[in-house]
Scaffold this active site. Structure first.
Site, PDB file in Angstrom:
ATOM      1  N   SER A 117       0.802  -1.266   0.043  1.00  0.00           N
ATOM      2  CA  SER A 117      -0.067   0.132   0.140  1.00  0.00           C
ATOM      3  C   SER A 117       0.916   1.275  -0.148  1.00  0.00           C
ATOM      4  O   SER A 117       1.901   1.366   0.476  1.00  0.00           O
ATOM      5  CB  SER A 117      -0.716   0.062   1.137  1.00  0.00           C
ATOM      6  OG  SER A 117      -1.300   1.202   1.606  1.00  0.00           O
ATOM      7  N   TYR A 141      -2.483  -1.359  10.539  1.00  0.00           N
ATOM      8  CA  TYR A 141      -2.635  -1.935   9.409  1.00  0.00           C
ATOM      9  C   TYR A 141      -1.572  -1.655   8.263  1.00  0.00           C
ATOM     10  O   TYR A 141      -0.976  -2.593   7.697  1.00  0.00           O
ATOM     11  CB  TYR A 141      -3.839  -1.380   8.645  1.00  0.00           C
ATOM     12  CG  TYR A 141      -4.153  -1.470   7.102  1.00  0.00           C
ATOM     13  CD1 TYR A 141      -4.408  -2.702   6.512  1.00  0.00           C
ATOM     14  CD2 TYR A 141      -3.735  -0.460   6.250  1.00  0.00           C
ATOM     15  CE1 TYR A 141      -4.339  -2.900   5.301  1.00  0.00           C
ATOM     16  CE2 TYR A 141      -3.912  -0.724   4.784  1.00  0.00           C
ATOM     17  CZ  TYR A 141      -4.099  -1.902   4.371  1.00  0.00           C
ATOM     18  OH  TYR A 141      -4.012  -1.962   3.005  1.00  0.00           O
ATOM     19  N   LYS A 145       1.329  -4.259   6.481  1.00  0.00           N
ATOM     20  CA  LYS A 145       1.724  -4.303   5.298  1.00  0.00           C
ATOM     21  C   LYS A 145       3.394  -4.211   4.900  1.00  0.00           C
ATOM     22  O   LYS A 145       3.961  -4.920   4.356  1.00  0.00           O
ATOM     23  CB  LYS A 145       1.199  -3.192   4.676  1.00  0.00           C
ATOM     24  CG  LYS A 145      -0.215  -3.310   4.137  1.00  0.00           C
ATOM     25  CD  LYS A 145      -0.507  -4.645   3.313  1.00  0.00           C
ATOM     26  CE  LYS A 145      -1.881  -5.094   3.307  1.00  0.00           C
ATOM     27  NZ  LYS A 145      -2.179  -6.158   2.158  1.00  0.00           N
TER      28      LYS A 145
END
Ligand SMILES: NC(=O)c1ccc[n+]([C@@H]2O[C@H](COP(=O)([O-])OP(=O)(O)OC[C@H]3O[C@@H](n4cnc5c(N)ncnc54)[C@H](O)[C@@H]3O)[C@@H](O)[C@H]2O)c1
Length: 333
Positions: A117, A141, A145
């Site tokens: 991301s 989050y 990643k």
């Protein structure tokens, strides 16, 4: 080619499965339906289960020994939820992915494409980011990643595993036939909120943050049509070995964005033009953790994948609006 797509019942996974089919490939979907709807699997080869279920992975490979690569998209993806429930995010996104990668290597299926991301990038006054720029993931989050990128890089150095890591910018819209799209009822992202305000499901659209150091004070994003994003995956699986040979490394990170930054105010005016009417807008302070934003330098994607975004912001907005009309029909709600 036959491609295992984890998270293939999700928004991007189901769109990518369709793009793979249109390019003549066969997706094999593995999804627990934790969030993705069954309707998005349609008539595809589908295994309902968890990415960390090693016996299931062995069964999938035994039944499809011709799988050429895995696109690993399955993840929990809600940033505020990750702040409240870090354990489940690290468990599902990190620990379970580790099991998946280790089993794929053991099964002789070492090619992995990973959904990363743009939210990993640190703020830069230039707004444009290249793959080697500084990172500063600000939520659990985003940190999951980044950790998975590091896991893949380390495993690629030490084992047969090979990784192509795609850092997505901000996907919008649906596939051309409006078969999949954003399925949550109240999407929190900017375009989803605009659609809700335009279609009367919300009273107004609220711009959160008007004092950012951007050209008009509002947050800036690189909105990429999900159909373009899906095509990037097709290129990446088709050129997997070629890409890694070209960089002389067992793993690589590639930005997948349009190369253009759009502020929230600019998005609102494009939206109103495409929609054909104004949308009631209010302004509020930024929400905790709201990023100023960035846009992609997409040269590496062009050079290595021979890919660039073809669809415009207006195309993405029109697609999101069209999907909002069809959504309930596809989902049977
Ligand atoms: N949507 C975005 O804006 C965006 C931006 C950058 C990166 N990404 C990444 O792209 C990927 C796909 O995102 P999306 O928007 O399609 O999300 P999504 O929630 O629609 O899809 C994720 C899918 O993974 C499945 N899943 C979750 N945990 C699982 C598990 N343990 N085992 C099996 N299946 C599981 C869910 O049921 C869902 O269908 C994610 O990895 C996400 O982090 C998304």
């Amino acid at each position: 080619m036959k491609i295992l797509v984890t998270g293939g019942a999700g928004y991007i996974g189901s769109t990518t499965a369709k793009a793979l089919e249109e390019a003549g490939h066969t997706p094999v979907i593995l999804d627990s339906l934790l969030s993705g709807p069954r309707a998005f699997v349609r008539d595809r080869i589908f295994y309902e289960g968890d990415i960390a279920d090693r016996p299931l992975l062995r069964q999938i490979v035994a039944e499809h020994p011709d799988i050429d690569a895995t696109i690993h998209m399955a993840a929990r993806i809600v940033v505020p939820e990750s702040m409240e429930q870090p354990y489940v995010y690290y468990r599902d996104n990190v620990a379970k992915s580790l099991e998946l990668f280790d089993e794929l290597v053991a099964l002789g299926k070492p090619r992995v494409l990973f959904s990363s991301s743009a939210s990993l990038y640190a703020f830069t006054e230039a707004f444009v980011v290249r793959e080697e720029d500084a990172l500063d993931p600000t939520s659990p989050y985003a940190r999951t990643k980044r950790m998975m990128e590091q896991v893949l890089e380390d495993m690629a150095r030490a084992t047969e595993l090979r990784a192509v890591i795609l850092r997505y910018f901000n996907p919008i819209g649906s596939d051309p036939d409006l078969e999949s799209g954003v399925y949550v009822r109240e999407p929190s992202h900017v375009l989803g909120q605009l659609v809700l305000a335009a279609t009367g499901l919300k009273d107004e659209f609220t711009i959160t943050g008007t004092n950012h150091p951007t050209r008009d004070g509002t947050g800036l994003r690189d909105y990429i049509h999900v159909w373009d994003l899906a095509q990037a995956h097709v290129r990446a699986v088709e050129r997997f070995d070629e890409v890694l040979n070209a960089v002389h490394a067992p793993s690589v990170v590639i930005n997948i964005g349009t190369g253009e930054g759009v502020t929230v105010r600019e998005l609102v005016s494009s939206f109103e033009r495409v929609f054909g009417a104004t949308v009631p807008v209010s302004e509020a302070p930024p929400r905790p953790g709201d990023a100023v934003g960035a846009y992609a330098n997409a040269d590496k994607a062009a050079g290595l994948l021979g890919w660039k975004a073809n669809l415009t912001l207006d195309d993405g907005i029109a697609s999101a609006l069209a999907w909002s009309k069809r959504r309930h029909e596809v989902l049977g709600e």
